[in-house]
Scaffold this active site. Structure first.
Site, PDB file in Angstrom:
ATOM      1  NE  ARG A   5       7.976  -8.889 -40.153  1.00 51.89           N
ATOM      2  CZ  ARG A   5       6.696  -8.615 -40.013  1.00 51.89           C
ATOM      3  NH1 ARG A   5       5.835  -9.577 -39.744  1.00 51.89           N
ATOM      4  NH2 ARG A   5       6.239  -7.394 -40.175  1.00 51.89           N
ATOM      5  CG  ASP A   6       4.267  -8.407 -43.361  1.00 53.16           C
ATOM      6  OD1 ASP A   6       3.506  -9.334 -43.668  1.00 53.16           O
ATOM      7  OD2 ASP A   6       3.849  -7.330 -42.906  1.00 53.16           O
TER       8      ASP A   6
ATOM      9  CG  HIS B   9       3.068  -2.268 -42.605  1.00 53.21           C
ATOM     10  ND1 HIS B   9       4.227  -2.995 -42.542  1.00 53.21           N
ATOM     11  CD2 HIS B   9       2.092  -3.162 -42.885  1.00 53.21           C
ATOM     12  CE1 HIS B   9       3.977  -4.279 -42.764  1.00 53.21           C
ATOM     13  NE2 HIS B   9       2.676  -4.404 -42.968  1.00 53.21           N
TER      14      HIS B   9
ATOM     15  CG  HIS C 237      -1.291  -5.354 -45.532  1.00 54.53           C
ATOM     16  ND1 HIS C 237      -0.910  -6.670 -45.645  1.00 54.53           N
ATOM     17  CD2 HIS C 237      -0.547  -4.841 -44.531  1.00 54.53           C
ATOM     18  CE1 HIS C 237       0.024  -6.950 -44.738  1.00 54.53           C
ATOM     19  NE2 HIS C 237       0.256  -5.853 -44.046  1.00 54.53           N
TER      20      HIS C 237
ATOM     21  CB  CYS D 124      -0.729 -10.672 -39.697  1.00 57.33           C
ATOM     22  SG  CYS D 124      -0.606 -11.388 -38.061  1.00 57.33           S
TER      23      CYS D 124
ATOM     24  CG  ASN E 132       3.101  -6.236 -46.729  1.00 57.66           C
ATOM     25  OD1 ASN E 132       3.069  -5.458 -45.807  1.00 57.66           O
ATOM     26  ND2 ASN E 132       3.272  -7.531 -46.560  1.00 57.66           N
TER      27      ASN E 132
END
Ligand SMILES: CC(C)(COP(=O)([O-])OP(=O)([O-])OC[C@H]1O[C@@H](n2cnc3c(N)ncnc32)[C@H](O)[C@@H]1OP(=O)([O-])[O-])[C@@H](O)C(=O)NCCC(=O)NCCSC(=O)C[C@@](C)(O)CC(=O)[O-]
Length: 317
Positions: A15-16, A211, A213, A244, A253
């Site tokens: 996803r990300d 989360h 990065h 994003c 990430n």
């Protein structure tokens, strides 16, 4: 021998990771990636987002990818939704967890979901009401994914008071879980320490996910600090893909393989085999040869003694 502690690593690459790479990964390869991560021992994956296909064609196959992930009975499957419409689709698909991106930075929130943070919290409340209606047993958990918590390239500084305000609002809206995200890699260990110190007491035990990065190389030190505050679930992306698309300067990430390597070295049991993660990188490389892949472990290789040592540890735990 002391019992190992457990840490959960959620793979968010599908996803990300994919949302900002150029080129669309074919559905077949996304499924292969899920299979490989599962075989490596990953039991939490965020596999898709329910967003308009016009905006993010990469996620147009969300239903098919989610359905594939759900064939694994013991895999916790998460999808991102930005609004009620996305939530309806995710609930119908049967995901176990829904994460809604709620930015603390007004500028990022407007760029990302075209709503202010306060309006996004109200959308989140409506998503919770829909979940309560569609899912009477509360099987699907709602995660408030707070973005730009530690700083924002569009807005600059994000005051801790603003984060505290949003945490209280999402709890009031009925969030099951709160996740803090360093969307643009601004966080430093000292800041993470201060923020968790202030936020954990007010979060009613629901602040359980971080989360990070790795934009400035701080993802692993930040993870160490979060562990000290009792956080035991972390998002990560294979080969450090990600970022994003609506946050300028957002880069990868933390790489899943680097994070697992560090957690295991600290005595946390993740259930994930690092070598198998390293092998799974080839799926990304083959499907998206243009994607920039990160990860220190992949570049340096596992230390020679590693597999022997980890096997011994596995045998005695
Ligand atoms: C929120 C919107 C939809 C507003 O976008 P909008 O254009 O204001 O939406 P709208 O309500 O006006 O609808 C426009 C069209 O899209 C359709 N539509 C509307 N919603 C959906 C949906 N869910 N699924 C499918 N279709 C949808 C809707 O039906 C309509 O179709 P039309 O009538 O034109 O044919 C848009 O801005 C959006 O999708 N934003 C999300 C962008 C995104 O994916 N960002 C990345 C994720 S967040 C992130 O990466 C951070 C995070 C979580 O990873 C952690 C970190 O911080 O690091």
């Amino acid at each position: 021998m002391m019992q190992k502690r457990h840490a959960t690593v959620q793979e968010v690459g599908m996803r990300d990771g994919l949302q900002s790479v150029s080129g669309i990964m074919p559905t077949h390869d996304k499924k292969r990636w899920i299979d490989a991560a599962y075989v490596a021992g990953v039991r939490y994956m965020e596999v898709a987002s329910y967003v308009p296909a016009k905006l993010l064609p990469q996620m147009a196959d969300a239903d098919e990818v989610v359905a594939h992930a759900l064939t694994y009975g013991d895999l916790t499957v998460t999808a991102l939704v930005p609004n009620l419409k996305g939530a309806e689709k995710a609930l119908a698909a049967g995901v176990h967890r829904i994460v809604a991106p709620i930015s603390v930075s007004v500028a990022h929130s407007m760029a990302n979901v075209r709503k202010t943070p306060a309006d996004m919290v109200e959308e989140f409340r409506r998503i919770r009401e829909l979940r309560d209606d569609m899912d009477k047993v509360g099987r699907t958990k709602l995660i408030a994914g707070l973005s730009t918590v530690f700083g924002c390239t569009l807005q600059g500084e994000v005051p801790l008071e603003d984060v505290q305000d949003i945490v209280l609002r999402v709890l009031d809206a009925g969030s099951d879980i709160v996740a803090l995200a360093d969307t643009t890699g601004h966080a430093t260990p000292g800041q993470v320490d201060r923020f968790f110190d202030a936020l954990i007491p007010q979060a009613q035990g629901k602040l359980t996910i971080a989360h990070f990065h790795d934009t400035r190389g701080m993802a692993l030190p930040n993870t160490m600090i979060a562990l000290q505050h009792g956080i035991h679930e972390f998002d990560a992306s294979l080969a450090g893909l990600g970022g994003c698309p609506h946050a300028p300067g957002a880069t990868g990430n933390v790489a899943t393989e680097d994070l697992v390597f560090m957690l295991e070295s600290l005595g946390y049991h993740t259930g994930i085999d690092v070598q198998q993660l390293l092998d799974a990188r080839s799926i990304i490389q083959q499907a998206l040869p243009q994607a920039v892949m990160y990860g220190s472990l992949a570049h340096a290789g596992l230390p020679k003694a590693y597999s022997k040592q980890s096997n011994i540890e596995k045998a005695v735990v």
